[in-house]
Scaffold this motif. Structure first.
Motif, mmCIF file in Angstrom:
data_model
loop_
_atom_site.group_PDB
_atom_site.id
_atom_site.type_symbol
_atom_site.label_atom_id
_atom_site.label_comp_id
_atom_site.label_asym_id
_atom_site.label_seq_id
_atom_site.Cartn_x
_atom_site.Cartn_y
_atom_site.Cartn_z
ATOM 1 N N SER A 251 -14.649 20.857 -30.346
ATOM 2 C CA SER A 251 -15.208 19.628 -30.915
ATOM 3 C C SER A 251 -16.496 19.904 -31.667
ATOM 4 O O SER A 251 -16.772 19.295 -32.712
ATOM 5 N N THR A 256 -11.020 17.630 -33.736
ATOM 6 C CA THR A 256 -10.797 16.565 -32.754
ATOM 7 C C THR A 256 -10.061 17.172 -31.576
ATOM 8 O O THR A 256 -8.841 17.355 -31.613
ATOM 9 N N ARG A 275 -4.295 8.969 -27.825
ATOM 10 C CA ARG A 275 -4.823 9.432 -29.112
ATOM 11 C C ARG A 275 -3.987 10.588 -29.655
ATOM 12 O O ARG A 275 -3.710 10.662 -30.841
ATOM 13 N N VAL A 282 -4.893 15.814 -33.784
ATOM 14 C CA VAL A 282 -5.589 15.854 -32.492
ATOM 15 C C VAL A 282 -5.121 17.068 -31.694
ATOM 16 O O VAL A 282 -3.921 17.349 -31.614
#
Length: 614
Positions: A251, A256, A275, A282
């Protein structure tokens, strides 16, 4: 009784597919004939279609036993968008949704009901469900039933009671990972020894398989992520702390990256999983707590920072990549510490001695896969009893290694282990073999041994590789209770006497960028700009519908549209994954996007800086 031809027609009209995938037709025919079935099919090969089509063809209720709420939710959403009456009953089901599912049950219109094994086996649920007379039960992730499976779950064992409660219902079971021992155990426990078993093959040719010694773990993982910038993927770690640390590091570099492990609050785990499923790009950094039943089709990479527990676990975990059939990359890092920790975890478990013995054998098989000098895919499929030609899509095929007769090298290593009392780890033995008088070597007077310096011509890194290979081949053995000391393995005496020979290989260079890109390049010639426009349109639809983007259309469907460039609803219906319901719901929007992009392309230069036309 409906025929497989009826199911094939539904496959096209409902789901937009022209033909069955390998293995599906036989399984669907067996289920339509009323047989009990255990199906072992590779991840991404269409297991769910095998029990969905019979439910639609017979216009009857199938109860799908599934382990994860997120999986149920996404599958139900996808079925509903295809016009199928489906529902789920779990703790996360909204009250209005549950009420609608119960109403469709009462009216006999529900075709697929998703439920967890824990909820299903509650007495009140069994009693209520019996009033609706389900025709079939389909058990997903069926390897969880078996104590020999790599992810045994006690709650699954009670599913063997289903015939007592529903004597007229037929039962089927599905899994991607079950070796012969596990398959036999499932058939005995779930079907009383009587079931048709279908093994549709284990090959996933779109997955690029890579394994490497862990030299600089973070750098090796970063190299993989750089090759897949902006794409979704999973990074597996052995510990919760490592998952947190790695996610934070990734991160901080602008990616992400979200941690996921059993030590987190359930709400945080659910949020991170949501998510991952609903957003592009992601990365989830997780322990094995993450992944079972994950149905995200566009996972482009899976990395292991440490070795998994077994070949089955490894196969299951890399199988979460490339479910859409497009190219994906896998990488597993390994080292001596992994072997010691994995053996320690097996011995410290509360499983019976026989189960521990089998787990050690399975770990040995995985170590052999790590250290093979030949095609990784050949070795992996060989474990499951299949054969294939060299695949051209693994690190060994893309960057071959040379093999040497390493018997003398092995004898030197074994002699060093013996003369030092089998009480020291790899680095100390390497110092002895290379003739390096470290403080520890002098302290134990190992600089006076006959073996001191007999391997001075071999570099440290190469010795580490050789010792790993000897440990994987059970020539050396790691003392898991003795802080990783190297001891003589089962083959050691025969090697020392010259009765058995040992083959060793050098470390391969990384595959060249050109060879890797050639292996990864997807089929077809989709216009990147057009594909990006279609993905943006899909994202806007998904946000409006409140579902993950892949539930609207898979990437493969969008690629087909970008290649074919349909100009009518009839032409759009011929694209992959475009069934009647989705054609009706989204056809005009997708056509408008395609036509818009076609009109804007000739005037691209003039439109620079004016924004993207809609």
């Amino acid at each position: 009784m409906p025929t497989p031809d009826v199911a094939l027609a539904l496959l096209k009209s409902t789901f937009g597919h022209d033909r069955f995938r390998p293995g599906q037709a036989d399984i669907v025919a067996a289920l339509l004939a009323g047989d009990s079935v255990l199906a072992v099919m590779p991840t991404g090969s269409g297991k769910s279609m095998c029990y969905q089509l019979p439910a639609l063809a017979t216009e009857s209720l199938t109860v799908v036993v599934s382990p994860l709420i997120a999986l149920m939710r996404d599958q139900v959403a996808a079925l509903r968008l295809n016009g199928v009456a489906a529902g789920a009953l779990n703790s996360a089901t909204p009250r209005a949704d549950a009420a609608e599912t119960h109403r469709q049950l009462r009216e006999g219109r529900l075709r697929l009901l998703y439920i967890s094994p824990e909820r299903l086996m509650r007495p009140e649920v069994l009693e209520g469900l019996s009033r609706h007379g389900p025709a079939r039960f389909a058990i997903d992730e069926a390897h969880c039933i078996s104590q020999w499976g790599h992810d045994f779950r006690p709650d699954y064992r009670r599913l063997a009671e289903l015939p007592e409660h529903f004597p007229d219902a037929r039962i089927s079971a599905f899994t991607a990972t079950a070796d012969a021992v596990t398959r036999k155990d499932i058939v005995e426990r779930l079907f009383g020894g009587r079931a048709r078993v279908f093994v549709a093959g284990f090959d996933r040719p779109n997955l690029q398989i890579g394994m490497a010694p862990r030299v600089s773990g973070p750098r090796q993982i970063d190299d993989l992520l750089e090759r897949h910038s902006g794409q979704s993927g999973i990074v597996y770690t052995l510990s919760r702390k490592e998952a947190e640390r790695t996610a934070q590091r990734l991160s901080s570099s602008g990616r992400t990256a979200l941690p996921y492990h059993a030590g987190m609050d359930q709400s945080d785990r659910d949020r991170h999983q949501d998510r991952f499923l609903s957003e592009d790009g992601v990365i989830v950094v997780a322990t094995i707590a993450f992944g079972m039943g994950i149905d995200k089709p566009d996972v482009r990479f899976v990395a292991h920072v440490n070795i998994p527990s077994t070949v089955e676990a490894y196969y299951q975990e890399i199988g979460r990549a490339g479910r859409d059939g497009l190219p994906a990359e896998t990488l597993m890092l390994h080292g001596m510490d992994d072997i010691r920790l994995r053996r320690l975890m097996i011995d410290d478990s509360d499983r019976p001695d026989e189960a521990k013995r089998v787990e050690h054998q399975r770990l040995n098989a995985l170590l052999g896969l790590c250290e093979t000098a030949g095609c990784r895919r050949q070795a992996l499929l060989g474990y499951f009893g299949e054969t294939c030609a060299p695949c051209g899509n693994c690190d060994r095929c893309l960057a071959p290694v040379d093999t040497i007769d390493g018997t003398v090298i092995a004898q030197k290593a074994l002699s060093a282990a013996l003369r030092t009392g089998q009480r020291f780890g790899a680095e100390h033995l390497i110092a002895v073999l290379r003739g390096e008088p470290t403080d520890k070597v002098r302290q134990h007077r190992h600089d006076r041994l006959p073996t001191f310096g007999v391997g001075a011509d071999i570099a440290k890194a190469r010795w580490r590789s050789y010792l790993r290979q000897l440990a994987a081949a059970d020539v050396l053995r790691i003392d898991i209770g003795g802080y990783g000391a190297l001891q003589l393995g089962d083959r050691a005496r025969a090697v020392l006497k010259g009765v058995e020979s040992v083959a060793l290989h050098g470390e391969a260079a990384a595959p060249s960028r050109e060879r890797r890109q050639a292996a990864e390049s997807p089929a077809g010639n989709a216009d990147p700009a057009l594909l990006a426009r279609l993905k943006q349109e899909r994202l806007e639809i998904a946000k409006a519908e409140g579902v993950p983007a892949f539930v609207v259309f898979h990437d493969r469907s969008l690629q087909d549209m970008a290649i074919r460039k349909p100009q009518s609803l009839e032409q759009l219906a011929d694209c992959h994954g475009v069934g009647a319901s989705k054609l009706d719901r989204y056809g005009e929007r997708m056509l408008a996007t395609l036509k818009d992009a076609g009109r804007s392309r000739p005037s691209t230069d003039a439109a620079v800086g004016e924004g993207r036309p809609r």
